[in-house]
Design a protein around this motif. Sequence first.
Motif, mmCIF file in Angstrom:
data_model
loop_
_atom_site.group_PDB
_atom_site.id
_atom_site.type_symbol
_atom_site.label_atom_id
_atom_site.label_comp_id
_atom_site.label_asym_id
_atom_site.label_seq_id
_atom_site.Cartn_x
_atom_site.Cartn_y
_atom_site.Cartn_z
ATOM 1 N N HIS A 1 -7.854 6.790 -4.612
ATOM 2 C CA HIS A 1 -7.944 6.309 -3.232
ATOM 3 C C HIS A 1 -7.258 7.310 -2.314
ATOM 4 O O HIS A 1 -6.413 8.082 -2.744
ATOM 5 N N THR A 2 -7.583 7.219 -1.044
ATOM 6 C CA THR A 2 -6.941 8.054 -0.034
ATOM 7 C C THR A 2 -5.749 7.312 0.566
ATOM 8 O O THR A 2 -5.622 6.098 0.415
ATOM 9 N N GLU B 1 -5.412 6.693 3.686
ATOM 10 C CA GLU B 1 -5.967 5.757 4.659
ATOM 11 C C GLU B 1 -6.422 4.467 3.986
ATOM 12 O O GLU B 1 -6.211 3.371 4.514
ATOM 13 N N GLU B 2 -7.058 4.586 2.815
ATOM 14 C CA GLU B 2 -7.480 3.388 2.083
ATOM 15 C C GLU B 2 -6.272 2.574 1.630
ATOM 16 O O GLU B 2 -6.293 1.341 1.669
ATOM 17 N N ALA C 1 -5.409 -1.240 2.695
ATOM 18 C CA ALA C 1 -5.184 -2.261 1.666
ATOM 19 C C ALA C 1 -3.840 -2.955 1.875
ATOM 20 O O ALA C 1 -3.728 -4.177 1.713
#
Length: 87
Positions: free
Chosen positions: A49-50, A52-53, A57
């Motif tokens: 995941h990044t 930003e993700e 979350a």
Amino acid sequence: MKIKKGFVLRVVGGEHVVVPVGEMSKQFHGMINLNETGAFLWRFFSEEHTLEEGAAALCNEYDVELKRATADVQRFFDVLLANRFAE
């Protein structure tokens, strides 16, 4: 970013701990204590995941503003990368 293979997250005595297993236990001798948010992020980043993700979350899971979530995830990233726990 993704947590390297070779670590498992467990709850021991009500505490979140990460311990190395297999080949990773030859490189890292210890355990990592995490709070609830750290455990959430550890689970989240067990897949690629990044930042930003991760921040999004965190906002979805907890009542936190995006700016704060982004800063918290960045700090989490920095610690993981500095200790070579992530790739």
